[in-house]
Design a protein around this motif. Structure first.
Motif, PDB file in Angstrom:
ATOM      1  N   ASP A  67     -53.030  25.916 -18.524  1.00  0.00           N
ATOM      2  CA  ASP A  67     -52.324  24.665 -18.250  1.00  0.00           C
ATOM      3  C   ASP A  67     -50.804  24.823 -18.256  1.00  0.00           C
ATOM      4  O   ASP A  67     -50.071  23.846 -18.228  1.00  0.00           O
ATOM      5  CB  ASP A  67     -52.747  23.584 -19.239  1.00  0.00           C
ATOM      6  CG  ASP A  67     -52.449  23.944 -20.685  1.00  0.00           C
ATOM      7  OD1 ASP A  67     -51.669  24.887 -20.926  1.00  0.00           O
ATOM      8  OD2 ASP A  67     -52.989  23.274 -21.578  1.00  0.00           O
ATOM      9  N   SER A 120     -48.710  25.570 -20.534  1.00  0.00           N
ATOM     10  CA  SER A 120     -47.973  25.118 -21.709  1.00  0.00           C
ATOM     11  C   SER A 120     -47.654  26.329 -22.568  1.00  0.00           C
ATOM     12  O   SER A 120     -48.331  27.353 -22.494  1.00  0.00           O
ATOM     13  CB  SER A 120     -48.783  24.086 -22.497  1.00  0.00           C
ATOM     14  OG  SER A 120     -49.968  24.655 -22.989  1.00  0.00           O
ATOM     15  N   ASP A 155     -46.874  19.665 -20.290  1.00  0.00           N
ATOM     16  CA  ASP A 155     -47.134  18.275 -19.927  1.00  0.00           C
ATOM     17  C   ASP A 155     -48.032  17.624 -20.972  1.00  0.00           C
ATOM     18  O   ASP A 155     -48.647  18.303 -21.800  1.00  0.00           O
ATOM     19  CB  ASP A 155     -47.801  18.219 -18.552  1.00  0.00           C
ATOM     20  CG  ASP A 155     -46.891  18.725 -17.445  1.00  0.00           C
ATOM     21  OD1 ASP A 155     -45.662  18.563 -17.579  1.00  0.00           O
ATOM     22  OD2 ASP A 155     -47.415  19.278 -16.462  1.00  0.00           O
ATOM     23  N   GLU A 156     -48.141  16.302 -20.907  1.00  0.00           N
ATOM     24  CA  GLU A 156     -49.034  15.595 -21.817  1.00  0.00           C
ATOM     25  C   GLU A 156     -50.468  16.076 -21.626  1.00  0.00           C
ATOM     26  O   GLU A 156     -50.878  16.448 -20.529  1.00  0.00           O
ATOM     27  CB  GLU A 156     -48.973  14.091 -21.554  1.00  0.00           C
ATOM     28  CG  GLU A 156     -47.743  13.426 -22.125  1.00  0.00           C
ATOM     29  CD  GLU A 156     -47.843  11.920 -22.055  1.00  0.00           C
ATOM     30  OE1 GLU A 156     -48.943  11.378 -22.263  1.00  0.00           O
ATOM     31  OE2 GLU A 156     -46.811  11.303 -21.771  1.00  0.00           O
ATOM     32  N   ASN A 157     -51.224  16.059 -22.715  1.00  0.00           N
ATOM     33  CA  ASN A 157     -52.635  16.457 -22.744  1.00  0.00           C
ATOM     34  C   ASN A 157     -52.857  17.931 -22.404  1.00  0.00           C
ATOM     35  O   ASN A 157     -53.909  18.301 -21.902  1.00  0.00           O
ATOM     36  CB  ASN A 157     -53.478  15.562 -21.824  1.00  0.00           C
ATOM     37  CG  ASN A 157     -53.403  14.118 -22.242  1.00  0.00           C
ATOM     38  OD1 ASN A 157     -53.443  13.798 -23.427  1.00  0.00           O
ATOM     39  ND2 ASN A 157     -53.253  13.232 -21.275  1.00  0.00           N
ATOM     40  N   THR A 158     -51.850  18.765 -22.652  1.00  0.00           N
ATOM     41  CA  THR A 158     -52.029  20.212 -22.546  1.00  0.00           C
ATOM     42  C   THR A 158     -52.075  20.784 -23.958  1.00  0.00           C
ATOM     43  O   THR A 158     -51.844  20.075 -24.929  1.00  0.00           O
ATOM     44  CB  THR A 158     -50.889  20.863 -21.735  1.00  0.00           C
ATOM     45  OG1 THR A 158     -49.644  20.591 -22.381  1.00  0.00           O
ATOM     46  CG2 THR A 158     -50.855  20.346 -20.314  1.00  0.00           C
ATOM     47  N   ASP A 208     -48.015  18.120 -26.413  1.00  0.00           N
ATOM     48  CA  ASP A 208     -47.877  16.868 -27.154  1.00  0.00           C
ATOM     49  C   ASP A 208     -47.257  17.024 -28.540  1.00  0.00           C
ATOM     50  O   ASP A 208     -47.248  16.083 -29.318  1.00  0.00           O
ATOM     51  CB  ASP A 208     -49.250  16.202 -27.305  1.00  0.00           C
ATOM     52  CG  ASP A 208     -49.834  15.781 -25.967  1.00  0.00           C
ATOM     53  OD1 ASP A 208     -49.045  15.541 -25.038  1.00  0.00           O
ATOM     54  OD2 ASP A 208     -51.070  15.696 -25.858  1.00  0.00           O
ATOM     55  N   TYR A 209     -46.761  18.195 -28.900  1.00  0.00           N
ATOM     56  CA  TYR A 209     -46.313  18.431 -30.265  1.00  0.00           C
ATOM     57  C   TYR A 209     -44.821  18.220 -30.494  1.00  0.00           C
ATOM     58  O   TYR A 209     -44.396  17.977 -31.604  1.00  0.00           O
ATOM     59  CB  TYR A 209     -46.693  19.840 -30.721  1.00  0.00           C
ATOM     60  CG  TYR A 209     -48.178  20.024 -30.846  1.00  0.00           C
ATOM     61  CD1 TYR A 209     -48.886  19.350 -31.825  1.00  0.00           C
ATOM     62  CD2 TYR A 209     -48.865  20.850 -29.990  1.00  0.00           C
ATOM     63  CE1 TYR A 209     -50.248  19.497 -31.952  1.00  0.00           C
ATOM     64  CE2 TYR A 209     -50.235  21.009 -30.110  1.00  0.00           C
ATOM     65  CZ  TYR A 209     -50.914  20.335 -31.086  1.00  0.00           C
ATOM     66  OH  TYR A 209     -52.268  20.488 -31.192  1.00  0.00           O
TER      67      TYR A 209
END
Length: 72
Positions: free
Chosen positions: A23, A25, A52-55, A59-60
């Motif tokens: 993803d 991240s 990105d969000e939801n990777t 989200d941290y």
């Protein structure tokens, strides 16, 4: 992966990273350690997350730490 090196006998830096290729991240963590005296150490550390969000790492956000260690 991780790399580190001693600037001097009392000063050391480290840089480590983790990447998720699925993803795109990633995480990076720089660290600096300073041995002030034989029984006193200072450590500065950061944890920085990208994605990105939801990777896996998206989200941290970021975290920064200071540690003062006294040994007796």
């Amino acid at each position: 992966g991780e790399i580190s090196n001693d600037f001097s006998p009392i000063l050391r830096w480290t840089l480590f990273s983790i990447t998720n290729p699925n993803d795109n991240s990633w995480f990076i963590g720089p660290m600096l350690s300073w041995s002030v005296a034989n029984n006193f150490e200072f450590l500065a550390n950061a944890q920085i997350f990208f994605g990105d969000e939801n990777t896996a790492y998206g989200d941290y956000g970021q975290a920064y730490y200071l540690r003062f260690k006294y040994s007796f």
